[in-house]
Each structure stands twice: as structure tokens, then as C-alpha cells.
Design a protein around this motif. Structure first.
Motif, short mmCIF file in Angstrom:
data_model
loop_
_atom_site.label_atom_id
_atom_site.label_comp_id
_atom_site.label_asym_id
_atom_site.label_seq_id
_atom_site.Cartn_x
_atom_site.Cartn_y
_atom_site.Cartn_z
N HIS A 123 38.14 50.53 46.09
CA HIS A 123 37.90 49.65 44.98
C HIS A 123 38.94 50.03 43.86
O HIS A 123 38.76 49.21 42.70
CB HIS A 123 36.25 50.84 44.76
N ARG A 124 39.38 51.21 43.84
CA ARG A 124 40.51 51.12 42.59
C ARG A 124 41.68 50.18 43.39
O ARG A 124 41.80 49.55 41.56
CB ARG A 124 41.29 53.15 42.38
N GLU A 125 42.10 50.54 44.16
CA GLU A 125 42.98 48.93 44.58
C GLU A 125 42.04 47.83 43.37
O GLU A 125 43.33 47.17 42.87
CB GLU A 125 42.98 48.47 45.57
N VAL A 126 40.92 47.52 44.00
CA VAL A 126 40.96 46.26 44.17
C VAL A 126 40.50 46.10 41.89
O VAL A 126 41.60 44.67 41.19
CB VAL A 126 39.27 45.73 44.02
N PHE A 127 40.42 47.69 41.57
CA PHE A 127 40.15 46.92 40.30
C PHE A 127 41.29 47.27 39.75
O PHE A 127 41.82 46.23 38.23
CB PHE A 127 39.04 48.58 39.66
N ASP A 128 42.34 47.78 39.95
CA ASP A 128 43.77 47.76 39.52
C ASP A 128 43.64 46.45 39.27
O ASP A 128 45.04 45.79 39.06
CB ASP A 128 45.01 48.34 40.09
N ALA A 129 44.21 45.40 41.18
CA ALA A 129 45.07 44.24 41.47
C ALA A 129 44.30 43.14 40.55
O ALA A 129 44.83 42.39 39.36
CB ALA A 129 44.54 44.23 42.52
N MET A 130 42.68 43.52 39.67
CA MET A 130 42.18 42.76 38.67
C MET A 130 42.14 42.65 37.70
O MET A 130 42.75 41.25 36.66
CB MET A 130 40.71 42.39 38.94
N ARG A 131 42.73 43.95 37.22
CA ARG A 131 43.06 44.13 35.98
C ARG A 131 44.39 43.94 35.49
O ARG A 131 44.93 43.10 34.64
CB ARG A 131 43.01 45.61 35.90
N GLY A 176 45.88 41.45 36.69
CA GLY A 176 45.54 39.61 37.26
C GLY A 176 46.60 39.25 38.40
O GLY A 176 46.69 37.71 38.36
N LYS A 177 46.74 40.06 39.23
CA LYS A 177 46.92 39.94 40.31
C LYS A 177 45.69 38.95 41.45
O LYS A 177 45.86 38.03 42.28
CB LYS A 177 47.47 41.04 41.30
N LEU A 178 44.15 38.95 41.45
CA LEU A 178 42.95 39.13 42.14
C LEU A 178 42.63 37.98 40.66
O LEU A 178 42.15 38.64 39.57
CB LEU A 178 42.81 40.53 42.62
N LEU A 179 41.41 38.06 41.07
CA LEU A 179 40.31 37.36 41.14
C LEU A 179 39.43 38.22 40.34
O LEU A 179 39.57 38.78 41.53
CB LEU A 179 39.67 35.95 40.63
N PRO A 180 39.00 38.52 39.68
CA PRO A 180 37.50 38.91 39.14
C PRO A 180 36.03 38.31 40.62
O PRO A 180 36.23 37.88 40.80
CB PRO A 180 37.23 39.22 37.94
N VAL A 181 35.90 39.81 40.86
CA VAL A 181 34.62 40.03 41.79
C VAL A 181 33.39 38.40 41.44
O VAL A 181 33.52 37.86 42.39
CB VAL A 181 33.71 40.69 42.09
N ARG A 182 33.00 38.68 40.32
CA ARG A 182 32.29 37.91 39.75
C ARG A 182 32.49 36.48 39.60
O ARG A 182 32.42 35.60 39.90
CB ARG A 182 31.55 38.42 37.84
N GLU A 183 34.23 36.24 39.09
CA GLU A 183 34.25 34.65 39.48
C GLU A 183 34.28 33.99 40.45
O GLU A 183 34.41 33.06 41.42
CB GLU A 183 35.56 34.95 38.94
N ILE A 184 35.27 35.12 41.75
CA ILE A 184 34.65 34.71 43.73
C ILE A 184 32.88 34.28 43.25
O ILE A 184 32.74 33.20 43.91
CB ILE A 184 35.40 35.45 44.45
N GLU A 185 32.59 35.03 43.34
CA GLU A 185 30.98 34.74 43.47
C GLU A 185 30.40 33.85 42.63
O GLU A 185 29.60 32.85 43.72
CB GLU A 185 29.70 36.61 43.05
N ASN A 186 31.24 33.61 41.83
CA ASN A 186 30.61 32.36 41.05
C ASN A 186 30.94 31.01 41.29
O ASN A 186 30.36 29.98 41.03
CB ASN A 186 30.99 32.79 39.34
#
Length: 102
Positions: free
Chosen positions: A31-39, A41-51
Motif C-alpha cells: 500500500h505504501r509503494e502504491v501510494f508513493d508511486a501515485m504521489r 506520478g508513476k502510477l495512476l490513482p486507483v480511483r481513476e483506474i476504477e472510473n
């Protein structure tokens, strides 16, 4: 005398209650890795992917997602008519790269 033997037991109980399982620790790290990567800009936010995915899953119940940090792939899970559907999404581009189930 009774109090002296109770204190170590109390301390041991509190210490044991604060320990986390290896699986929970790994989940927190992911979860920390995902959060850091989203912050960053390396990953899209989960909410954007879900949308991007949810509107195309008519009649399916969204169950949540898993994340493969090594590959940067989100796997969204759905349930429709008793069948589980997995939709794999590239976390960098947001493109659907795989789907299994009906």
C-alpha cells in the motif's frame, strides 16, 4: 506479590497484540509503494483506474483490487451471475491489458 507476576503478563500481552503478521506487513508495504508511486506520478490513482473500468462492467458487483507492484498492474475483481471476472489494468497508462471470466 500477585501484582508483580501480573505486570510481566500484561506487558507480554500488549506486546503480542501489537505484532503484525508477515502478510499484513507485506500488505502495508504494498500500500505504501502504491501510494508513493501515485504521489510521484508513476502510477495512476486507483480511483481513476476504477472510473475507467467500472462503467464497462454492467451488472457486475465490484469486489476490489489487487496490485502487483513489480509489474505495476492492478487487477480489479468483479462478480456477475456467480462468475468472478478479473480485469488487469496497466497502472502507468490505465489501459486494460487482460480480462478473464464472463
Amino acid at each position: 506479590m500477585m501484582m508483580k507476576s501480573f505486570v510481566p503478563l500484561l506487558i507480554a500481552g500488549v506486546s503480542a497484540a501489537t505484532l503484525v503478521s508477515p502478510a499484513e506487513a507485506q500488505r502495508r508495504d504494498e500500500h505504501r509503494e502504491v501510494f508513493d508511486a501515485m504521489r510521484s506520478g508513476k502510477l495512476l490513482p486507483v480511483r481513476e483506474i476504477e472510473n475507467r473500468v467500472l462503467p464497462s462492467m454492467h451488472g457486475a458487483q465490484y469486489l476490489g483490487f489487487d496490485f502487483d507492484s513489480g509489474a505495476g498492474i492492478f487487477t480489479l475483481k468483479f462478480l456477475r451471475n456467480g462468475n468472478v471476472i478479473w480485469v488487469e489494468v496497466d497502472g502507468h497508462s490505465g489501459q486494460i491489458i487482460g480480462r478473464s471470466g464472463r
